[in-house]
Design an enzyme around this catalytic site. Structure first.
Site, PDB file in Angstrom:
ATOM      1  CD1 TRP A  35      -3.332   0.332   0.877  1.00 41.79           C
ATOM      2  CD2 TRP A  35      -2.887  -1.712   0.731  1.00 41.79           C
ATOM      3  NE1 TRP A  35      -4.564  -0.493   0.718  1.00 41.79           N
ATOM      4  CE2 TRP A  35      -4.229  -1.449   0.661  1.00 41.79           C
ATOM      5  CE3 TRP A  35      -2.344  -3.026   1.088  1.00 41.79           C
ATOM      6  CZ2 TRP A  35      -4.947  -2.714   0.511  1.00 41.79           C
ATOM      7  CZ3 TRP A  35      -3.028  -4.103   0.895  1.00 41.79           C
ATOM      8  CH2 TRP A  35      -4.370  -3.917   0.611  1.00 41.79           C
ATOM      9  CG  ASN A  36       1.168   5.382  -2.462  1.00 46.98           C
ATOM     10  OD1 ASN A  36       2.012   6.036  -1.847  1.00 46.98           O
ATOM     11  ND2 ASN A  36       0.941   5.759  -3.657  1.00 46.98           N
ATOM     12  CE1 TYR A  83      -7.860  -5.354   0.733  1.00 49.60           C
ATOM     13  CE2 TYR A  83      -7.550  -5.357  -1.356  1.00 49.60           C
ATOM     14  CZ  TYR A  83      -7.937  -4.622  -0.062  1.00 49.60           C
ATOM     15  OH  TYR A  83      -8.370  -3.414  -0.589  1.00 49.60           O
ATOM     16  CG  ASP A 162     -10.429   2.798   3.770  1.00 47.73           C
ATOM     17  OD1 ASP A 162      -9.719   3.610   3.466  1.00 47.73           O
ATOM     18  OD2 ASP A 162     -10.347   1.831   3.834  1.00 47.73           O
ATOM     19  CD  GLU A 385      -6.024  -1.224  10.136  1.00 42.08           C
ATOM     20  OE1 GLU A 385      -6.598  -2.279  10.377  1.00 42.08           O
ATOM     21  OE2 GLU A 385      -6.308  -0.791   8.839  1.00 42.08           O
TER      22      GLU A 385
END
Ligand code: DGY
Length: 424
Positions: A35-36, A83, A162, A385
């Site tokens: 992920w970026n 995923y 998100d 997270e």
């Protein structure tokens, strides 16, 4: 609370365990790809363990850059069924199978922090990355300027936030027709109460389908995409990173042409995101002109972006008085606040770090306090997270790369510090 040295060892172990050879996954299972912005934080964390590996992380990320300059938010180096949605659903058109949207551009800022730890060793690698980062920033200006100099996102995943309440209004207006039946994988890894709801996912997939169906043609998407939000996350991170790019270019003795113009344009764009009603920088729906009227943690990136904070300090004090651990991702006084649900309330270690960086640079004592709260949060809840901001309870995925990186580079009292962290 855990012993600080154990936490150093644990954090280093998490970075190593999430290394897939040249790139890091945010965490195994839940996010099995590169992920970026996670990767930019991974590079920062690696810089304190193995500086060569830090550069490799950034190089692998930019190996996925599209011909138009865009750097995708996910690079699918090796297909992993744990995923969804995977590369077939996205249909990215770059050199590496990828998603079709970008993510908050913090790579130049993290690359600068990595470089500052060892300028000489990183000179050639920074020189090679510099034009790629410039091309990415130019892409943002060409594809995502809202017309006023504020930077837009075209999918909630692009801001990284998100399911933030900021998007509730525009997301409700989307009729998610034509999406194929699908099975979510995220709720197989994490408690559903900590994740977005099905109605959100239907709309995430609808927006992906729109992009996929037109081969990610930005001009077409500008016309048809119902979701186009001028956003503090994107505007502040790009503004900050462009300032860092100018510094990098000057240090390299290379041309920084056009970068100052970008800064000036985004400074005026950022000013248009000020919403007096909530006394904070806010999201504006470019389709309707409506404010989100949501105080998010992204609003507090104004110092990080080096722009006039107006009365943000008062708003910060208000929301901080309601929680104990870091910055809640959504206003604790709002009816939409959910302290365990992803971007609707939890505290995020890496957002806390960016916010505090800006506060430190602005000379505000709140930055040091935020660092302490974040350290205590990790010592309480581990390398989650995200965290419940009331008690530091862990939430979302575990063994998280960016939380480990933030610990190593910023929170730990033991780890060798970079120049920025040393001086604050
Ligand atoms: C996810 O799948 O939850 C990610 O945030 C998308 O980037």
């Amino acid at each position: 609370m855990k012993d600080m040295r154990d936490l150093d060892t644990e954090a280093a172990g998490i970075l190593r365990a999430n290394d897939r050879g040249g790139y890091s996954v945010p965490t195994a299972g839940l996010y099995p790809y590169q992920w970026n912005w996670d990767s930019a934080f991974a590079a920062y964390g690696y810089a304190f363990l193995d500086i060569d590996r830090a550069w490799v992380e950034l190089e692998t990320l930019f190996a996925g850059q599209w011909a138009d300059g865009m750097v995708p938010h996910i690079l699918f180096h090796k297909v992993d069924p744990s995923y969804f949605p995977g590369p077939d659903i996205w249909g990215g058109v770059g050199p590496v199978p990828s998603s079709g949207i970008s993510q908050p551009p913090i790579a130049a800022t993290m690359a600068r922090l990595v470089w500052e730890l060892d300028k000489e060793a990183g000179q050639a690698r920074m020189a090679a990355l510099f034009p790629k980062m410039v091309a990415w920033h130019r892409w943002f200006m060409a594809a995502r300027d809202d017309g006023n100099g504020a930077i837009c996102l075209t999918h909630p995943w692009e801001a990284g936030r998100d399911n933030a309440p900021d998007w509730d209004g525009p997301m409700k207006r989307i009729e998610p027709h034509g999406i194929a039946p699908y099975e979510r994988r995220d709720t197989g890894h994490v408690d559903a109460d900590m994740r977005p709801k099905k109605a959100d996912y239907d709309r995430y997939l609808y927006l992906v389908k729109q992009g996929h169906d037109c081969g990610w043609d930005q001009a077409h998407l500008r016309e048809v995409n119902p979701f186009r939000m001028a956003d503090p996350t994107m505007t502040f991170s790009l503004l900050r990173a462009t300032r860092d790019l100018i510094w990098i270019g000057e240090e390299l003795g290379t041309s920084t042409e056009g970068l100052s113009d970008m800064v000036v344009r985004m400074e005026s764009g950022a000013a248009t995101l000020w919403n007096d009603t909530i006394a904070a920088y806010d999201v504006r729906d470019t389709k309707t002109g409506a404010w989100a009227n949501a105080v998010s943690n992204a609003a507090f990136l104004c110092w990080y972006a080096g722009i006039d904070p107006k009365s943000t300090a008062h708003t910060y004090a208000r929301v901080q008085s309601k929680v104990r651990f870091g910055v809640a991702s959504h206003d604790p006084d709002s009816p939409a606040y959910e302290p365990k649900r992803y971007w609707r309330g939890p505290s995020w270690a890496m957002m806390n770090m960016l916010i505090a960086m800006g506060m430190d640079e602005a000379g505000l004592p709140e930055g040091a306090a935020l660092r302490q709260q974040t350290a205590d949060m990790i010592a309480t809840g581990g390398f989650a997270e995200y965290f419940d901001p009331r008690d530091g309870a862990p939430a979302g995925g575990q063994n998280f790369t960016w939380t480990a990186a933030v610990w190593l580079g910023w929170c730990s009292p033991n780890v060798r510090r970079g120049r920025w962290a040393q001086s604050h």
